[in-house]
Design a protein around this motif. Structure first.
Motif, PDB file in Angstrom:
ATOM      1  N   THR A  68      27.309 -57.106 -88.785  1.00 42.15           N
ATOM      2  CA  THR A  68      28.542 -56.433 -88.386  1.00 42.15           C
ATOM      3  C   THR A  68      29.123 -57.020 -87.106  1.00 42.15           C
ATOM      4  O   THR A  68      30.276 -56.788 -86.782  1.00 42.15           O
ATOM      5  CB  THR A  68      28.303 -54.928 -88.166  1.00 42.15           C
ATOM      6  OG1 THR A  68      27.202 -54.761 -87.279  1.00 42.15           O
ATOM      7  CG2 THR A  68      28.013 -54.229 -89.469  1.00 42.15           C
ATOM      8  N   ARG A  71      30.793 -62.044 -86.795  1.00 42.92           N
ATOM      9  CA  ARG A  71      32.054 -62.786 -86.735  1.00 42.92           C
ATOM     10  C   ARG A  71      32.870 -62.416 -85.499  1.00 42.92           C
ATOM     11  O   ARG A  71      34.025 -62.820 -85.369  1.00 42.92           O
ATOM     12  CB  ARG A  71      32.865 -62.552 -88.002  1.00 42.92           C
ATOM     13  CG  ARG A  71      33.318 -61.138 -88.176  1.00 42.92           C
ATOM     14  CD  ARG A  71      33.919 -60.864 -89.537  1.00 42.92           C
ATOM     15  NE  ARG A  71      34.268 -59.460 -89.628  1.00 42.92           N
ATOM     16  CZ  ARG A  71      35.415 -58.964 -89.182  1.00 42.92           C
ATOM     17  NH1 ARG A  71      36.299 -59.756 -88.638  1.00 42.92           N
ATOM     18  NH2 ARG A  71      35.663 -57.672 -89.268  1.00 42.92           N
ATOM     19  N   ARG A  72      32.295 -61.642 -84.597  1.00 44.00           N
ATOM     20  CA  ARG A  72      33.036 -61.175 -83.428  1.00 44.00           C
ATOM     21  C   ARG A  72      32.440 -61.686 -82.130  1.00 44.00           C
ATOM     22  O   ARG A  72      32.582 -61.070 -81.083  1.00 44.00           O
ATOM     23  CB  ARG A  72      33.045 -59.646 -83.394  1.00 44.00           C
ATOM     24  CG  ARG A  72      33.677 -59.019 -84.604  1.00 44.00           C
ATOM     25  CD  ARG A  72      33.635 -57.518 -84.486  1.00 44.00           C
ATOM     26  NE  ARG A  72      34.300 -56.871 -85.596  1.00 44.00           N
ATOM     27  CZ  ARG A  72      33.728 -56.639 -86.762  1.00 44.00           C
ATOM     28  NH1 ARG A  72      32.473 -57.007 -86.966  1.00 44.00           N
ATOM     29  NH2 ARG A  72      34.392 -56.038 -87.716  1.00 44.00           N
ATOM     30  N   THR A 131      48.051 -54.812 -82.774  1.00 46.44           N
ATOM     31  CA  THR A 131      46.924 -54.461 -83.648  1.00 46.44           C
ATOM     32  C   THR A 131      46.130 -55.683 -84.102  1.00 46.44           C
ATOM     33  O   THR A 131      45.086 -55.544 -84.717  1.00 46.44           O
ATOM     34  CB  THR A 131      47.421 -53.688 -84.882  1.00 46.44           C
ATOM     35  OG1 THR A 131      48.407 -54.476 -85.557  1.00 46.44           O
ATOM     36  CG2 THR A 131      48.024 -52.348 -84.483  1.00 46.44           C
ATOM     37  N   PRO A 135      39.035 -55.214 -80.716  1.00 47.19           N
ATOM     38  CA  PRO A 135      38.399 -54.529 -79.580  1.00 47.19           C
ATOM     39  C   PRO A 135      37.066 -55.169 -79.185  1.00 47.19           C
ATOM     40  O   PRO A 135      36.508 -54.833 -78.153  1.00 47.19           O
ATOM     41  CB  PRO A 135      38.194 -53.103 -80.089  1.00 47.19           C
ATOM     42  CG  PRO A 135      38.391 -53.137 -81.551  1.00 47.19           C
ATOM     43  CD  PRO A 135      39.151 -54.368 -81.904  1.00 47.19           C
ATOM     44  N   TYR A 136      36.590 -56.094 -80.011  1.00 49.57           N
ATOM     45  CA  TYR A 136      35.304 -56.749 -79.732  1.00 49.57           C
ATOM     46  C   TYR A 136      35.447 -57.960 -78.815  1.00 49.57           C
ATOM     47  O   TYR A 136      34.463 -58.631 -78.535  1.00 49.57           O
ATOM     48  CB  TYR A 136      34.661 -57.235 -81.034  1.00 49.57           C
ATOM     49  CG  TYR A 136      34.098 -56.147 -81.905  1.00 49.57           C
ATOM     50  CD1 TYR A 136      32.765 -55.768 -81.798  1.00 49.57           C
ATOM     51  CD2 TYR A 136      34.886 -55.510 -82.843  1.00 49.57           C
ATOM     52  CE1 TYR A 136      32.233 -54.779 -82.604  1.00 49.57           C
ATOM     53  CE2 TYR A 136      34.370 -54.516 -83.660  1.00 49.57           C
ATOM     54  CZ  TYR A 136      33.040 -54.158 -83.538  1.00 49.57           C
ATOM     55  OH  TYR A 136      32.515 -53.182 -84.338  1.00 49.57           O
TER      56      TYR A 136
ATOM     57  N   MET B  15      34.571 -55.634 -92.404  1.00 52.67           N
ATOM     58  CA  MET B  15      33.895 -55.641 -91.105  1.00 52.67           C
ATOM     59  C   MET B  15      32.380 -55.791 -91.267  1.00 52.67           C
ATOM     60  O   MET B  15      31.621 -55.617 -90.311  1.00 52.67           O
ATOM     61  CB  MET B  15      34.225 -54.341 -90.353  1.00 52.67           C
ATOM     62  CG  MET B  15      35.703 -54.261 -89.924  1.00 52.67           C
ATOM     63  SD  MET B  15      36.237 -52.568 -89.499  1.00 52.67           S
ATOM     64  CE  MET B  15      35.252 -52.233 -88.038  1.00 52.67           C
ATOM     65  N   PHE B  17      30.211 -53.977 -92.851  1.00 54.49           N
ATOM     66  CA  PHE B  17      29.355 -52.790 -92.979  1.00 54.49           C
ATOM     67  C   PHE B  17      28.958 -52.599 -94.439  1.00 54.49           C
ATOM     68  O   PHE B  17      29.679 -53.002 -95.360  1.00 54.49           O
ATOM     69  CB  PHE B  17      30.077 -51.543 -92.442  1.00 54.49           C
ATOM     70  CG  PHE B  17      30.129 -51.519 -90.944  1.00 54.49           C
ATOM     71  CD1 PHE B  17      29.067 -51.008 -90.204  1.00 54.49           C
ATOM     72  CD2 PHE B  17      31.215 -52.064 -90.268  1.00 54.49           C
ATOM     73  CE1 PHE B  17      29.100 -51.019 -88.812  1.00 54.49           C
ATOM     74  CE2 PHE B  17      31.253 -52.076 -88.876  1.00 54.49           C
ATOM     75  CZ  PHE B  17      30.191 -51.548 -88.159  1.00 54.49           C
ATOM     76  N   ASP B  36      29.646 -48.041 -84.298  1.00 55.35           N
ATOM     77  CA  ASP B  36      29.640 -47.834 -82.843  1.00 55.35           C
ATOM     78  C   ASP B  36      31.090 -47.707 -82.370  1.00 55.35           C
ATOM     79  O   ASP B  36      32.027 -47.767 -83.175  1.00 55.35           O
ATOM     80  CB  ASP B  36      28.875 -48.948 -82.121  1.00 55.35           C
ATOM     81  CG  ASP B  36      29.527 -50.313 -82.246  1.00 55.35           C
ATOM     82  OD1 ASP B  36      30.687 -50.394 -82.705  1.00 55.35           O
ATOM     83  OD2 ASP B  36      28.881 -51.306 -81.887  1.00 55.35           O
ATOM     84  N   LEU B  38      33.128 -49.571 -80.718  1.00 55.46           N
ATOM     85  CA  LEU B  38      34.045 -50.691 -80.955  1.00 55.46           C
ATOM     86  C   LEU B  38      34.451 -50.772 -82.422  1.00 55.46           C
ATOM     87  O   LEU B  38      35.591 -51.110 -82.752  1.00 55.46           O
ATOM     88  CB  LEU B  38      33.395 -52.004 -80.517  1.00 55.46           C
ATOM     89  CG  LEU B  38      33.250 -52.202 -79.011  1.00 55.46           C
ATOM     90  CD1 LEU B  38      32.553 -53.534 -78.718  1.00 55.46           C
ATOM     91  CD2 LEU B  38      34.610 -52.163 -78.330  1.00 55.46           C
ATOM     92  N   ALA B  39      33.515 -50.436 -83.304  1.00 52.10           N
ATOM     93  CA  ALA B  39      33.836 -50.467 -84.727  1.00 52.10           C
ATOM     94  C   ALA B  39      34.845 -49.381 -85.076  1.00 52.10           C
ATOM     95  O   ALA B  39      35.756 -49.595 -85.874  1.00 52.10           O
ATOM     96  CB  ALA B  39      32.559 -50.305 -85.552  1.00 52.10           C
ATOM     97  N   ALA B  41      37.064 -48.257 -83.050  1.00 57.92           N
ATOM     98  CA  ALA B  41      38.332 -48.735 -82.491  1.00 57.92           C
ATOM     99  C   ALA B  41      38.969 -49.769 -83.417  1.00 57.92           C
ATOM    100  O   ALA B  41      40.186 -49.757 -83.635  1.00 57.92           O
ATOM    101  CB  ALA B  41      38.092 -49.332 -81.106  1.00 57.92           C
ATOM    102  N   GLU B  42      38.151 -50.644 -83.990  1.00 59.82           N
ATOM    103  CA  GLU B  42      38.725 -51.656 -84.893  1.00 59.82           C
ATOM    104  C   GLU B  42      39.258 -51.003 -86.169  1.00 59.82           C
ATOM    105  O   GLU B  42      40.340 -51.345 -86.655  1.00 59.82           O
ATOM    106  CB  GLU B  42      37.704 -52.739 -85.255  1.00 59.82           C
ATOM    107  CG  GLU B  42      38.321 -53.719 -86.249  1.00 59.82           C
ATOM    108  CD  GLU B  42      37.560 -55.026 -86.440  1.00 59.82           C
ATOM    109  OE1 GLU B  42      36.747 -55.373 -85.579  1.00 59.82           O
ATOM    110  OE2 GLU B  42      37.816 -55.683 -87.462  1.00 59.82           O
ATOM    111  N   LEU B  45      42.557 -49.474 -85.506  1.00 59.55           N
ATOM    112  CA  LEU B  45      43.617 -50.489 -85.447  1.00 59.55           C
ATOM    113  C   LEU B  45      44.076 -50.891 -86.842  1.00 59.55           C
ATOM    114  O   LEU B  45      45.262 -51.042 -87.113  1.00 59.55           O
ATOM    115  CB  LEU B  45      43.101 -51.739 -84.724  1.00 59.55           C
ATOM    116  CG  LEU B  45      43.121 -51.739 -83.209  1.00 59.55           C
ATOM    117  CD1 LEU B  45      42.506 -53.040 -82.696  1.00 59.55           C
ATOM    118  CD2 LEU B  45      44.545 -51.600 -82.684  1.00 59.55           C
TER     119      LEU B  45
END
Lengths: 417, 87
Positions: A68, A71-72, A131, A135-136, B15, B17, B36, B38-39, B41-42, B45
């Motif tokens: 998870t 890729r960030r 957007t 956030p990562y 993502m 998951f 979590d 950040l996830a 938040a993504e 978005l």
């Protein structure tokens, strides 16, 4: 405090991700004089921008990160984590079993942080708006994230830090490891550097600054330290991680290691943001301090693994510094950047590893492309082929934009490896 | 399955998951997809981008204890607000 054998430090693990591959690939190619420098292939972010680059292997981020997050995270972090995994595996250390987590440290260096990721997000925000920005981003690009994520992955709870002294960073990280061991802070230090600068903006600024080698039809010929026809350095990427371990700790585990780290020296030019002192005085002072810290004389040094990147000014200044320090005694000198390009913050660590491997194997790697040594760089060059020498003591030099100079002294074990 | 639930499952799949068994009863928290902050938040978005809704900072903590179905109801309610808002 007078040092004793008890607080000496050994290199017990090496992990490399370089344009010549992993440690085994690096050892084979650099010593045989094969180049890892190539033209960036179509589809590469710097294709068409650079004629030659030191491109490290692709590492699947999911081999070192939860899927998870894979890729960030910026490539420099992935390279560092992969090299750290390899170094700890090489040392035979699982933190928590073979080393106390509270007495294990991580000191990883980088010069750029995660600029690849940042550039991608900046372009996405410009094109698509708010957007589009993940956030990562910070968790993936902050300069400390290589150190932090190695600590998270391996459960390291002791001293952790990040060093950024540009192209000397890797040397500083190994010096810091020696200090941590000597001061009794750590038994095991995972140290080194990583950089992934092969992205359009960074490639363009180096190119616009006229710092890069240019005009070479064969990219493998572009990186030529100390050569008369050198005309700049080759931008590269990679990671080098060493496990530096308190010697008594290593001995108790039955791991003598590759070589000992016995001295460090740092000096600063206080002269110019990018140019070295023309007479190499800062570089020379860092060499003298390293020898003094190791308690040895210039005549004791058998081999110098030089920083030499292939720039006109830098190589000449380093050669002057070496002659000033070593006088009539001329140790063998080579730079592996001829084969790898300049790996920036990884360079000092990869080269400390190369120095340890040279001592361990009694074989000095040649400077690739050193066909016609520049009279300005008159030294005892190892060139054309590796030189078999049972070297006992070696110096590894690292110099940087900003006038940072760091040198390390490595030595074989008193009783042999 | 509501459109928003299907969209959310696909977003979480992108993502990385594990959502093979997810449905509207699955929770975002540790007992379910285990996002979590950040996830979350993504995901927010992605939903904002797709549906034109807006979430505030105070929404994030609430989402973490919701099921996918409850989240879809929340998004649908806001969609009606967006649709009903004066131009």
């Amino acid at each position: 405090m007078r040092r004793t054998a008890r607080d000496g430090a050994s290199v017990t693990g090496i992990g490399l991700v370089t344009p010549l591959g992993d440690t085994a690939g690096f050892l084979a190619a650099a010593w045989e004089g094969r180049s890892g420098v190539r033209r960036p292939p179509d589809g590469h972010p710097v294709a068409g921008l650079l004629d030659a680059a030191g491109i490290a292997p692709d590492i699947d981020p999911s081999t070192v990160l939860p899927k998870t997050e894979a890729r960030r995270v910026d490539r420099f972090v992935v390279l560092a984590m992969s090299a750290a995994d390899a170094a700890l595996r090489d040392a035979g250390i699982a933190i928590g079993q073979d080393a106390d987590p509270a007495r294990t440290a991580v000191v990883l260096a980088n010069s750029f942080g995660g600029l690849t990721m940042f550039e991608g997000e900046a372009v996405a925000r410009h094109r698509q708006g708010r957007t589009a920005v993940t956030p990562y981003l910070l968790a993936g690009m902050l300069p400390n994230m290589a150190t932090a994520r190695i600590a998270i992955r391996h459960g390291v709870r002791g001293f952790t830090s990040t060093i950024s002294t540009a192209c000397a960073s890797g040397g500083y990280a190994v010096a810091e490891a020696l200090r941590l061991v000597r001061e009794g802070v750590a038994d095991v230090v995972v140290c080194g550097g990583a950089d992934a600068p092969l992205l359009p903006t960074v490639a363009t600024t180096f190119s616009n600054a006229r710092a890069l080698a240019s005009g070479w039809t064969d990219p493998a010929e572009a990186s030529r330290p100390f050569d008369r026809r050198r005309n700049g350095f080759v931008l590269g990427e990679g990671a080098g991680v060493l496990v530096v371990e308190r010697r008594a700790h290593a001995t108790a585990r039955g791991r003598p290691g590759y070589a000992d780290v016995i001295g460090w020296g740092v000096a600063t030019d206080a002269y110019h943001p990018t140019a070295p002192l023309p007479d190499g005085a800062g570089a020379a002072e860092s060499m003298r301090r390293a020898l003094a810290d190791a308690g040895i004389a210039p005549a004791d040094v058998d081999y110098v693994n030089a920083h030499a990147t292939g720039t006109k000014l830098g190589d000449a200044a380093e050669a002057r510094a070496l002659r000033a320090v070593f006088g009539g005694h001329a140790p063998a000198v080579s730079s592996i950047k001829g084969a790898t390009g300049h790996l920036l913050a990884a360079a000092g660590a990869v080269e400390a590893a190369a120095t340890a491997l040279a001592l361990r194997h009694g074989m000095l790697p040649p400077t690739h492309n050193l066909d016609d040594p520049d009279p300005e760089c008159d030294l005892d060059h190892v060139r054309k082929a590796a030189r078999p020498v049972a070297a006992r003591t070696a110096l590894s030099t690292s110099f940087a934009f900003g006038g940072h100079n760091a040198c390390l002294v490595l030595a074989t074990h008193p009783g042999g490896p | 399955m509501s459109d928003v639930v299907a969209f959310t499952i696909e977003a979480l799949r992108q993502m990385n998951f594990d959502v093979d068994d997810a449905d509207s009863g699955t929770v975002f928290g540790p007992a379910g997809v285990d996002l979590d902050s950040l996830a979350v938040a993504e995901l927010a978005l992605r939903v904002e981008d797709a549906y034109g809704v807006k979430f505030g900072e105070e929404d994030m903590e609430r989402f973490t204890v919701m099921t996918l179905g409850e989240f879809a109801v929340e998004v649908d309610a806001r969609l009606r607000l967006v649709d009903g808002a004066p131009a």
